[in-house]
Design an enzyme around this catalytic site. Structure first.
Site, mmCIF file in Angstrom:
data_model
loop_
_atom_site.group_PDB
_atom_site.id
_atom_site.type_symbol
_atom_site.label_atom_id
_atom_site.label_comp_id
_atom_site.label_asym_id
_atom_site.label_seq_id
_atom_site.Cartn_x
_atom_site.Cartn_y
_atom_site.Cartn_z
ATOM 1 N N GLY A 326 0.826 -1.200 0.000
ATOM 2 C CA GLY A 326 0.000 0.000 0.000
ATOM 3 C C GLY A 326 0.862 1.254 0.000
ATOM 4 O O GLY A 326 1.935 1.284 -0.603
ATOM 5 N N SER A 327 0.431 2.256 0.738
ATOM 6 C CA SER A 327 1.093 3.562 0.681
ATOM 7 C C SER A 327 2.506 3.547 1.225
ATOM 8 O O SER A 327 3.284 4.464 0.963
ATOM 9 C CB SER A 327 0.269 4.582 1.451
ATOM 10 O OG SER A 327 -0.991 4.698 0.844
ATOM 11 N N THR A 328 2.848 2.487 2.008
ATOM 12 C CA THR A 328 4.226 2.446 2.501
ATOM 13 C C THR A 328 5.205 2.271 1.349
ATOM 14 O O THR A 328 6.405 2.458 1.509
ATOM 15 C CB THR A 328 4.429 1.297 3.509
ATOM 16 O OG1 THR A 328 4.081 0.072 2.866
ATOM 17 C CG2 THR A 328 3.536 1.475 4.723
#
Lengths: 646, 379
Positions: A326-328
């Site tokens: 995801g956004s990581t």
């Protein structure tokens, strides 16, 4: 009647002649016998002497004590415990069944165990000691010893058995031992003769398994004299075995226990890695299981419960679980674009809530859009559209290259049972694995760590440590084997532009320290302990256009296994990185709400090497944190806090 | 019939007869038996009461019996010869019906104090009977076909009975023992040539019968032959005994492993270590030196018997002496050849050494007859 002398003499002469002949023949045969004796006893004596020795002498192995496993401070994680067991020798027992019946009256034994022992007793030679019950309480041993006259053939013996003092807290890392199976043997080309000992314990999972050879040690041997049916007559000599190597892990037992306690109630994983050395301080996965159950021989009910649970307690999610980051993953995309020179730190992208790429709409998490947004703000607020755009400019191969540079899609070399490689997808990968051409939509998905991208919590921690240091930090789990230090993982510089890294770090700092950062609620206020991080929320389902039109269903309203994964990565302190942390809460919902607080607590626990002072937390959460600390301290195993060997 | 048949100068009588007993043989027998006591003590692991004490008791009884038999004039025994043969034959028939089975063969009758093996008794009985027969038969008629056929029948009858037990080893010994007396009595060479040729064909036929409907031997007997021919073929099965016996013998070396130090026998690798295979224990513990010593003792017994027979004018006496000597020779020769892997395992004890009553008593009775012949020699 007198015999005619002539006839008598003639007959006697004839008999004498033939008697001489017979005597010569007999002498000849005696000669043959003597020659045969000489052949056997003089000429071939050495050969037969050797054969007689082989007949007579058997070598029995003495299992060595298995090497112990400690944490970085010398807290024991795997030890050998003295274990009392009750053993029966059939030939001394008289009526075996009556004796066993008396035994069961005396102490409490499962009838199933007795049944199994009886079977074994019948199968073995009468002089072979057969274990009836293992792990008998001292009180019961006393009872058996006192009543020895009523229990012929039954004796109490002491043996060593593996024990894991921290139980489920280290289950996934340390693993467990179990009796060697035919399958285990079939995997080995040249099995150690020790493995032939019935019920010999070998490492089945985790470090116990991967460091099996070092931990096992070398067999001792007894030379014994046996008779033709194998009964031991006496011991001729004895060479003790070599105890297995002592293994020290990089884990901090207290932090590990804290992590497990903090993750309790979730299906989650967390990894703490030392940014300087790559030492893994905690590798947590919840729910866990008690490895001691496996050493004792797990019951079918327990096994079924563990195996069938949808929370997969047996899986080491921190190394074995592969999640869409995801956004990581956005740091990877950003750094790839910066390094490719397709953006600079100030270039902006207009976010209107979605981006259209070849006819498909890719949505930002914020439906109303972020407007004009630059790198710093996009990370801080986790704008998706920004990354859709810059990813298309950088191209998937640059992104995948950067991902691999930071450790995603590269299998970490760790002595644990299952360590996944993850996926840093690119054109070549898709063609090879999927047999399809790469499409631009795949790049867009990958830019925010969705689509084909998969990473384990361990890889996310490695990525974070590398971002924090700019060095190729590699994880290390084994600190020393028999006192010999294992190579560390500080790593060489990655060759990334330090200015770009500084930009990224500054943005990550704001994620948890700026009011508009996605993890502002989970900030640390203690100076010198402030952290830089990134939230992530990764979808495990596809949101259709109709659903989006209706309004996206809230996570809480979805069945657990369809909810989003919550992710969090961070390092701290910001200005002098010591630890990098990654947290994944399976189907936990939003990263900022479900994962970031866990990351914060773990970071503080690591930085303060114990429970942090409450004023490290923002004032509005202190009450809640105090309660939580109390709860966790109560649950922490006492073994994890003793520092006797430190 | 008595001394009256010969010109004799001196006739011992009463206790003076004891002076004329062949003492060297008595001493040799005692020496061999003592070897046996020692070994029985050793293979019992130092327990005298297991085998040694009963054996000594039997030996004592046997020696007394031997001397009693020796004191009785030889012509009395000649007159008893036919009776001895008939009684032995009757017992062999009886054993078919009331005999007890051991090791897969019907062999002995339990008389309470002794387990009598009629086949052992027959070995001496037949030698006596044939010696008496040839004593009675004029020398000239010895090779006449009819007078040859008759003793062949006398040999064949017990042999058949023993074969049905089935005890191949004893049957062979009976045939060879009987044949030896016939040979010594002067039967023409040609007969023996024929018999040996016939025997060879018979062996061939027996081997060929294997696996057919008319199979002449039991399966275990065939297996013993296989094992004899190639013991390594089946080292843990049928070949086990021979292999272990050879290991015991060989590991003895020159001087042996020392009294009670034989690992093969002490650890039970040797089969029937107190009976048929006792020689292997002896060879293991006393080595080549011990084994050769025993062999020399045996050979000396035979030598003294032959010497006694050759100086005896009486036809019955010398035939009997040589027959007994031959029987004794066959015992130890076959037993030693068997344990050293030169002959198949046939179940023949080592005379005077192996634990067991029948063989020892029968042999001592035989030596009693031989001594009687010696004492009552026409001088």
């Amino acid at each position: 009647m007198r015999r005619p002398p002539k006839e008598t003499d003639e007959s006697a002469r004839k008999i004498s002649r033939r008697a001489l002949l017979l005597g010569s023949a007999q002498l000849g045969f005696v000669g043959i016998l003597a020659a045969r004796m000489q052949t056997l006893q003089v000429d071939q004596a050495d050969e037969f002497r050797l054969l007689a020795e082989e007949n007579r002498i058997a070598i029995r192995l003495i299992p060595p004590a298995r090497g112990l496993i400690f944490d970085m401070n010398g807290v024991p994680l795997a030890i050998n415990e003295q274990n009392y067991r009750i053993v029966m020798v059939r030939e001394n027992a008289g009526d075996v069944e009556a004796t066993l019946a008396r035994l069961t009256q005396l102490i409490d034994v499962d009838p199933e165990v007795i049944e199994r022992a009886l079977e074994e007793i019948r199968r073995r030679s009468p002089f072979v000691p057969v274990t009836i019950v293992e792990r008998v309480a001292w009180d019961d041993i006393v009872k058996v010893t006192v009543n020895a006259p009523a229990l012929p053939g039954i004796t109490a013996e002491v043996g060593l058995s593996r024990q894991y003092p921290l139980g489920q807290d280290t289950a996934h890392v340390v693993g467990y031992v179990g009796p060697v199976s035919d399958y285990d043997l079939s995997l080995l080309d040249d099995p150690d003769p020790l493995l032939q000992i019935p019920r010999f314990q070998i490492g089945k999972t985790g470090v116990e398994n991967k460091l099996e050879v070092a931990l096992r040690g070398a067999a001792g041997a007894r030379r014994i004299e046996v008779n033709a049916v194998g009964r031991v007559m006496r011991e001729l000599d004895r060479r003790e075995g070599i105890t297995g190597a002592e293994v020290q892990l990089t884990l901090d037992a207290r932090l590990q226990a804290y992590v497990e306690a903090r993750l309790e109630g979730e299906s989650a994983a967390a990894v703490v890695i030392d940014c300087d050395t790559g030492d893994l301080r905690a590798v947590g996965s919840a729910p866990s299981f008690d490895p001691n159950l496996f050493v004792r021989g797990i019951s079918v009910a327990d096994w079924t419960a563990l195996n069938d649970s949808i929370y997969r307690p047996l899986a080491a999610k921190s190394t074995q679980g592969a999640y869409p980051p995801g956004s990581t993953f956005k740091m990877v995309t950003a750094l790839a674009a910066l390094e490719a020179g397709v953006i600079d730190a100030e270039s902006t992208v207009y976010c209107r809530g979605f981006t259209e790429v070849s006819g498909t709409r890719f949505h930002c998490w914020k439906g109303s859009g972020h407007g004009n947004i630059n790198l710093h703000e996009s990370l801080k607020q986790s704008c998706d559209c920004y990354y859709y755009e810059i990813a298309q400019r950088a191209g998937i191969d640059a992104i995948a290259g950067m991902a691999r540079k930071l450790g995603i899609g590269v299998r970490p070399d760790l002595p644990m049972s299952a360590v996944v490689q993850g996926i840093a997808p690119d054109r070549a990968w898709k063609r090879e694995v999927r047999g399809e051409d790469w499409r631009i939509g795949d790049t867009v998905n990958a830019s925010i760590g969705q689509g084909y991208v998969l990473a384990s919590p361990l890889q996310l921690a490695i990525m974070t440590a590398r971002l924090a240091t700019g060095r190729s930090v590699t994880p290390r789990l084994i600190h020393t084997i028999d006192g010999v230090e294992q190579p560390g993982g500080a790593g060489e510089p990655l060759g990334l532009n330090e200015n770009y890294l500084r930009r990224i770090r500054a943005s990550m700092y704001d994620v948890s320290n700026h009011q508009r950062g996605t993890a502002y609620g989970s900030r640390i206020v203690a100076e010198g302990a402030r952290m830089a991080g990134k939230t992530g929320t990764s979808q495990v389902r596809r949101i259709t256009a109709e659903e989006r039109a209706r309004g996206v269903t809230r996570n809480a309203d979805l069945p657990w296994e369809r909810r989003d994964h919550a992710l969090w990565v961070n390092y701290a302190p910001y200005d002098n990185p010591r630890y990098a942390v990654a947290v994944v809460v399976e189907h936990g919902g939003g990263g900022s709400a479900a994962a970031a607080p866990i990351g914060r607590d773990i970071t503080l626990q690591a930085l303060y090497d114990g429970p942090p002072p409450l004023d490290a937390y923002p004032s509005n959460v202190r009450g809640h944190i105090a309660e939580q600390q109390e709860r966790i301290q109560a649950r922490m195993p006492p073994g994890a806090t003793t520092r006797d060997r430190a | 019939m008595s001394y009256l048949e010969y010109n004799v100068k001196y006739v011992p009588s009463g206790l003076r007869k004891l002076l004329y007993v062949n003492w060297p043989i008595v001493m040799l027998i005692t020496a061999v038996a003592s070897f046996g006591f020692l070994m029985l003590y050793s293979v019992a692991g130092g327990d005298a009461s297991a085998w040694m004490a009963p054996q000594m008791k039997r030996f004592g009884v046997g020696m007394v019996l031997m001397l009693i038999v020796a004191m009785v004039p030889i012509w009395f025994w000649r007159n008893m010869a036919a009776l001895a043969y008939v009684i032995s034959l009757a017992l062999l028939v009886a054993v078919e019906f009331v005999g007890s089975t051991g090791m897969g063969a019907q062999r002995w009758i339990d008389l309470g104090f002794i387990r009598l093996q009629p086949s052992e008794l027959m070995k001496i009985g037949m030698v006596m009977f044939l010696a008496a027969y040839y004593d009675w038969l004029p020398v000239k008629k010895a090779s006449h076909p009819f007078w040859v056929l008759l003793p062949l029948v006398f040999i064949a009858l017990p042999t058949m009975l023993v074969l049905t037990q089935p005890d191949l080893g004893t049957a062979l010994l009976l045939v060879i023992g009987g044949g030896t007396v016939m040979f010594l009595a002067g039967v023409h060479w040609a007969y023996f040539g024929t018999v040996i040729a016939g025997g060879a064909s018979a062996v061939y036929a027996v081997l060929q019968s294997r696996g057919t409907d008319w199979q002449l031997l039991k399966d275990y007997q065939f297996r013993r032959i296989d094992t004899f021919l190639d013991p390594a073929n089946d080292p843990l099965g049928a070949g086990y005994h021979i292999t272990q016996a050879k290991i015991a013998l060989g590991s003895g070396g020159w001087t042996g492993r020392g009294f009670m130090q034989g690992t093969q026998s002490r650890l039970n690798f040797l089969p029937e270590k107190q009976t048929d295979f006792i020689f292997t224990s002896l060879a293991e513990e006393f080595g080549f030196v011990g084994a050769i010593t025993l062999l020399v003792l045996y050979a000396l017994i035979i030598f003294f018997c032959i010497a006694s027979a050759m100086t005896n004018k009486d036809r019955f006496a010398s035939l009997l002496t040589l027959g007994v000597a031959m029987t004794f020779f066959l015992y130890f020769a076959v037993n030693m050849a068997m344990v050293m892997g030169l002959a198949p395992v046939v179940g023949v004890p080592l005379p005077l050494v192996s634990y067991g009553g029948s063989a020892m008593l029968v042999l001592l009775l035989g030596f009693g007859l031989m001594q009687s012949a010696h004492v009552h020699k026409p001088r």
